[in-house]
Write a protein that holds these residues in place. Structure first.
Motif, PDB file in Angstrom:
ATOM      1  N   ALA A 265     -28.005 -25.474  -1.518  1.00 14.53           N
ATOM      2  CA  ALA A 265     -29.323 -25.882  -1.898  1.00 14.53           C
ATOM      3  C   ALA A 265     -30.074 -26.720  -0.824  1.00 14.53           C
ATOM      4  O   ALA A 265     -31.068 -26.552  -0.332  1.00 14.53           O
ATOM      5  N   TRP A 266     -29.395 -27.832  -0.477  1.00 14.20           N
ATOM      6  CA  TRP A 266     -29.776 -28.765   0.373  1.00 14.20           C
ATOM      7  C   TRP A 266     -29.927 -28.225   1.640  1.00 14.20           C
ATOM      8  O   TRP A 266     -30.911 -28.556   2.410  1.00 14.20           O
ATOM      9  N   MET A 267     -29.174 -27.542   2.055  1.00 15.02           N
ATOM     10  CA  MET A 267     -29.186 -27.067   3.430  1.00 15.02           C
ATOM     11  C   MET A 267     -30.504 -26.052   3.682  1.00 15.02           C
ATOM     12  O   MET A 267     -30.893 -26.206   4.631  1.00 15.02           O
ATOM     13  N   VAL A 268     -30.640 -25.328   2.754  1.00 12.05           N
ATOM     14  CA  VAL A 268     -31.752 -24.203   2.821  1.00 12.05           C
ATOM     15  C   VAL A 268     -33.158 -24.954   2.394  1.00 12.05           C
ATOM     16  O   VAL A 268     -33.875 -24.688   3.598  1.00 12.05           O
ATOM     17  N   PHE A 269     -33.130 -25.942   1.616  1.00 14.48           N
ATOM     18  CA  PHE A 269     -34.521 -26.343   1.501  1.00 14.48           C
ATOM     19  C   PHE A 269     -34.791 -27.502   2.681  1.00 14.48           C
ATOM     20  O   PHE A 269     -36.074 -27.524   3.233  1.00 14.48           O
ATOM     21  N   PHE A 270     -33.762 -28.300   2.824  1.00 13.19           N
ATOM     22  CA  PHE A 270     -33.998 -29.573   4.070  1.00 13.19           C
ATOM     23  C   PHE A 270     -34.018 -28.696   5.430  1.00 13.19           C
ATOM     24  O   PHE A 270     -34.586 -29.028   6.476  1.00 13.19           O
ATOM     25  N   GLY A 271     -33.205 -27.531   5.580  1.00 17.42           N
ATOM     26  CA  GLY A 271     -33.481 -26.629   6.785  1.00 17.42           C
ATOM     27  C   GLY A 271     -34.836 -26.120   6.989  1.00 17.42           C
ATOM     28  O   GLY A 271     -35.181 -26.281   8.058  1.00 17.42           O
ATOM     29  N   ALA A 272     -35.328 -25.622   5.814  1.00 18.76           N
ATOM     30  CA  ALA A 272     -36.596 -25.110   5.685  1.00 18.76           C
ATOM     31  C   ALA A 272     -37.718 -26.153   6.224  1.00 18.76           C
ATOM     32  O   ALA A 272     -38.789 -25.845   7.056  1.00 18.76           O
ATOM     33  N   ALA A 273     -37.759 -27.341   5.564  1.00 19.06           N
ATOM     34  CA  ALA A 273     -38.606 -28.388   6.139  1.00 19.06           C
ATOM     35  C   ALA A 273     -38.398 -28.733   7.550  1.00 19.06           C
ATOM     36  O   ALA A 273     -39.589 -29.102   8.112  1.00 19.06           O
TER      37      ALA A 273
ATOM     38  N   LEU B 198     -21.664 -34.031 -11.990  1.00 22.58           N
ATOM     39  CA  LEU B 198     -22.832 -34.604 -11.175  1.00 22.58           C
ATOM     40  C   LEU B 198     -24.073 -34.188 -11.936  1.00 22.58           C
ATOM     41  O   LEU B 198     -24.055 -33.068 -12.605  1.00 22.58           O
ATOM     42  N   PRO B 199     -25.035 -34.946 -11.914  1.00 25.50           N
ATOM     43  CA  PRO B 199     -26.104 -34.516 -12.721  1.00 25.50           C
ATOM     44  C   PRO B 199     -26.997 -33.391 -11.740  1.00 25.50           C
ATOM     45  O   PRO B 199     -27.041 -33.303 -10.745  1.00 25.50           O
ATOM     46  N   VAL B 200     -27.459 -32.374 -12.537  1.00 23.53           N
ATOM     47  CA  VAL B 200     -28.014 -31.041 -11.996  1.00 23.53           C
ATOM     48  C   VAL B 200     -29.296 -31.490 -11.263  1.00 23.53           C
ATOM     49  O   VAL B 200     -29.637 -30.855 -10.397  1.00 23.53           O
ATOM     50  N   ALA B 201     -29.872 -32.566 -11.642  1.00 23.41           N
ATOM     51  CA  ALA B 201     -31.347 -33.010 -11.056  1.00 23.41           C
ATOM     52  C   ALA B 201     -30.872 -33.338  -9.600  1.00 23.41           C
ATOM     53  O   ALA B 201     -31.651 -33.183  -8.957  1.00 23.41           O
ATOM     54  N   LEU B 202     -29.530 -33.618  -9.232  1.00 17.79           N
ATOM     55  CA  LEU B 202     -29.246 -33.922  -7.654  1.00 17.79           C
ATOM     56  C   LEU B 202     -29.319 -32.557  -6.976  1.00 17.79           C
ATOM     57  O   LEU B 202     -29.832 -32.618  -6.021  1.00 17.79           O
ATOM     58  N   LEU B 203     -28.925 -31.536  -7.858  1.00 15.74           N
ATOM     59  CA  LEU B 203     -29.238 -30.078  -6.906  1.00 15.74           C
ATOM     60  C   LEU B 203     -30.680 -29.925  -6.970  1.00 15.74           C
ATOM     61  O   LEU B 203     -31.069 -29.344  -5.724  1.00 15.74           O
ATOM     62  N   TYR B 204     -31.389 -29.971  -7.692  1.00 19.16           N
ATOM     63  CA  TYR B 204     -32.671 -29.660  -8.018  1.00 19.16           C
ATOM     64  C   TYR B 204     -33.928 -30.595  -7.220  1.00 19.16           C
ATOM     65  O   TYR B 204     -35.023 -30.280  -6.631  1.00 19.16           O
ATOM     66  N   CYS B 205     -33.442 -31.868  -6.978  1.00 21.22           N
ATOM     67  CA  CYS B 205     -34.334 -32.911  -6.197  1.00 21.22           C
ATOM     68  C   CYS B 205     -34.631 -32.467  -4.665  1.00 21.22           C
ATOM     69  O   CYS B 205     -35.714 -32.936  -4.271  1.00 21.22           O
ATOM     70  N   CYS B 206     -33.807 -31.634  -4.167  1.00 17.76           N
ATOM     71  CA  CYS B 206     -34.081 -31.123  -2.749  1.00 17.76           C
ATOM     72  C   CYS B 206     -35.560 -30.508  -2.813  1.00 17.76           C
ATOM     73  O   CYS B 206     -35.913 -30.174  -1.736  1.00 17.76           O
ATOM     74  N   VAL B 207     -35.666 -29.589  -3.782  1.00 15.89           N
ATOM     75  CA  VAL B 207     -36.903 -28.761  -3.871  1.00 15.89           C
ATOM     76  C   VAL B 207     -38.440 -29.718  -3.730  1.00 15.89           C
ATOM     77  O   VAL B 207     -39.035 -29.661  -2.819  1.00 15.89           O
ATOM     78  N   PRO B 208     -38.497 -30.561  -4.628  1.00 11.56           N
ATOM     79  CA  PRO B 208     -39.643 -31.277  -4.402  1.00 11.56           C
ATOM     80  C   PRO B 208     -39.717 -32.393  -3.140  1.00 11.56           C
ATOM     81  O   PRO B 208     -40.762 -32.429  -2.463  1.00 11.56           O
ATOM     82  N   ILE B 209     -38.477 -32.776  -2.649  1.00 12.00           N
ATOM     83  CA  ILE B 209     -38.493 -33.694  -1.418  1.00 12.00           C
ATOM     84  C   ILE B 209     -39.052 -32.640  -0.299  1.00 12.00           C
ATOM     85  O   ILE B 209     -39.728 -32.879   0.486  1.00 12.00           O
ATOM     86  N   SER B 210     -38.190 -31.601  -0.217  1.00 13.74           N
ATOM     87  CA  SER B 210     -38.566 -30.696   1.084  1.00 13.74           C
ATOM     88  C   SER B 210     -39.983 -30.223   0.820  1.00 13.74           C
ATOM     89  O   SER B 210     -40.784 -29.956   2.010  1.00 13.74           O
TER      90      SER B 210
END
Length: 166
Positions: A56-64, A125-137
């Motif tokens: 998830a982090w690779m996809v969203f931050f890569g897209a950004a 791990l909090p699932v919010a850690l997984l989801y936080c990449c969406v609004p940041i990116s």
């Protein structure tokens, strides 16, 4: 302007570092899991959680990062079929649609990250850690989309320059 350029370069380095790090983590954990399943030497029961997070982090931050570099996927058939005089308007309208979509993604992603209270079953791990990449990116892409809007706006753009290379 130098400060903005420095921030832009630092952001690019950070986005690329996060993306490459996530890719390396994916390669090692997936490779380790293949070895573990083939040899039965050890078990990686927790690997699914790290794989989901890294992907998830690779996809969203890569897209950004692709958005920042203006290298994201686009279909430019319509752009090049339009007469030169209409291309700036087309680019401006596409930038507006991008802003609407990214605003929606930002607010819904933030809502999802804020409302998630679950944790992963094995690592905790909090699932919010997984989801936080969406609004940041989405916020990063939104900033660059707004910049594109002003860059292609007839009021702020240099009228003698026709946008040929998106």
């Amino acid at each position: 302007m130098n400060i903005l350029n420095s921030i832009d370069r630092a952001l690019g380095i950070a986005l690329r570092t996060i993306t490459i790090t996530c890719l390396v983590i994916l390669m090692f954990i997936l490779g380790g899991n293949v070895i573990a399943r083939f040899t039965n030497w050890f078990s990686l029961g927790w690997y699914d959680e790290i794989i989901q997070l890294s992907f998830a982090w690779m996809v969203f931050f890569g897209a950004a990062e692709l958005w920042r570099e203006n290298q994201h996927f686009r279909i430019d058939w319509l752009f090049y079929t339009l007469p030169r005089a209409k291309r700036r308007l087309h680019t401006f309208l596409v930038a507006l649609v991008n802003i609407l979509f990214l605003s929606f993604l930002l607010f819904e992603g933030a809502f999802l990250a804020q409302k998630s209270s679950a944790s992963t079953p094995i690592l905790g791990l909090p699932v919010a850690l997984l989801y936080c990449c969406v609004p940041i990116s989405a916020a990063i892409m939104l900033i660059y989309a707004i910049t594109d809007l002003f860059r292609h706006s007839p009021r702020y753009a240099d009228e003698s320059h026709v946008v040929d290379d998106l």
